[in-house]
Design an enzyme around this catalytic site. Sequence first.
Site, PDB file in Angstrom:
ATOM      1  N   GLY A  89      -0.876  -9.152   6.880  1.00  0.00           N
ATOM      2  CA  GLY A  89      -2.033  -8.378   7.300  1.00  0.00           C
ATOM      3  C   GLY A  89      -1.641  -7.002   7.829  1.00  0.00           C
ATOM      4  O   GLY A  89      -0.679  -6.395   7.361  1.00  0.00           O
ATOM      5  N   LEU A  90      -2.409  -6.521   8.799  1.00  0.00           N
ATOM      6  CA  LEU A  90      -2.171  -5.209   9.417  1.00  0.00           C
ATOM      7  C   LEU A  90      -2.200  -4.084   8.384  1.00  0.00           C
ATOM      8  O   LEU A  90      -1.376  -3.172   8.404  1.00  0.00           O
ATOM      9  CB  LEU A  90      -0.846  -5.193  10.175  1.00  0.00           C
ATOM     10  CG  LEU A  90      -0.712  -6.174  11.346  1.00  0.00           C
ATOM     11  CD1 LEU A  90       0.673  -6.076  11.969  1.00  0.00           C
ATOM     12  CD2 LEU A  90      -1.777  -5.927  12.388  1.00  0.00           C
ATOM     13  N   CYS A  91      -3.154  -4.161   7.445  1.00  0.00           N
ATOM     14  CA  CYS A  91      -3.277  -3.113   6.436  1.00  0.00           C
ATOM     15  C   CYS A  91      -4.740  -2.706   6.254  1.00  0.00           C
ATOM     16  O   CYS A  91      -5.190  -2.469   5.132  1.00  0.00           O
ATOM     17  CB  CYS A  91      -2.663  -3.553   5.113  1.00  0.00           C
ATOM     18  SG  CYS A  91      -3.149  -5.195   4.536  1.00  0.00           S
ATOM     19  N   GLY A  92      -5.470  -2.665   7.358  1.00  0.00           N
ATOM     20  CA  GLY A  92      -6.842  -2.180   7.322  1.00  0.00           C
ATOM     21  C   GLY A  92      -7.758  -3.068   6.500  1.00  0.00           C
ATOM     22  O   GLY A  92      -7.694  -4.293   6.571  1.00  0.00           O
TER      23      GLY A  92
END
Length: 299
Positions: A89-92
């Site tokens: 994750g952590l990709c908007g």
Amino acid sequence: MATLKSLRTRINSVKSTRKITSAMKMVAAAKLRRAQEQAQAARPYAERMERMLGSLSASLAGSEGAPPLLAGTGRDAVHLLVPVSSDRGLCGGFNSSIARFVRAKARRLIADGKTVRILCVGRKARDMLRRDLGNLIIGTIDEIGRPSLGFHHAEKVAHRITQMFGAGEFDVCTVVYNRFKSAISQVVTEQQLIPFAPPAARAEAGAPDTDGRALAAYEYEPDEAEILADLLPRNLSVQVFRALLESNASEHGARMSAMDNATRNAGDMINKLTLSYNRQRQAMITKELIEIISGAEAL
């Protein structure tokens, strides 16, 4: 009201988070350049191959000798959706946009009386879709691109799709991926893989090409059916590889943008917490001075 100790703890925590997001931003930026070059380099080959097969298959479309990957099953009852997402994750909104598109498409197909099956490429698509479409997910292919993305990863996905098609598990296969546009912009794209759908501009022999050029007439040796029987499976792997490359570049761009925003937001939060800390500290000093002065006057 928060104490000075709790404010100091929060400031240090946010500073640590800012270091992490800043490092992730730099890593994503370093990976983005190579991923972008790979995605852009793969586009001309994949597009040319698709256009060439479109011209080649024009004479065999609808005939009895057409390869299965071109002719399909002759039905339109079972649809296989292949969303391409990331494992992390952590990709908007990179993964959520894919999940939202697949969710809407699946509901439209179900409303039309079709049977929908979903083969997820990447864990995030599976995690997001299994909440309301978990009964439609038939499998997940993860760890794609580890340690680096190669053509063998696309062959793995294409082989799984081909096996399912050979077993008669679906009639139409569509891949859904993020097409890289820029570091801050990705376009959700769907492409039908099975049966092979030739480009609209090349549907008829002699029709003008996308560049305005007329299609040439060719003689093939061996015949078209034998050439297509060999090229269609290869084209399936090529188109899947293009989708993986586009998705990989889009993921790094989305992560770089998301981490840049997170780093700036962490800086703003640190400034606000520091201001609140200084105000509270000054208020406590002022209070202590007042108490000292009041005690001295009382004496």
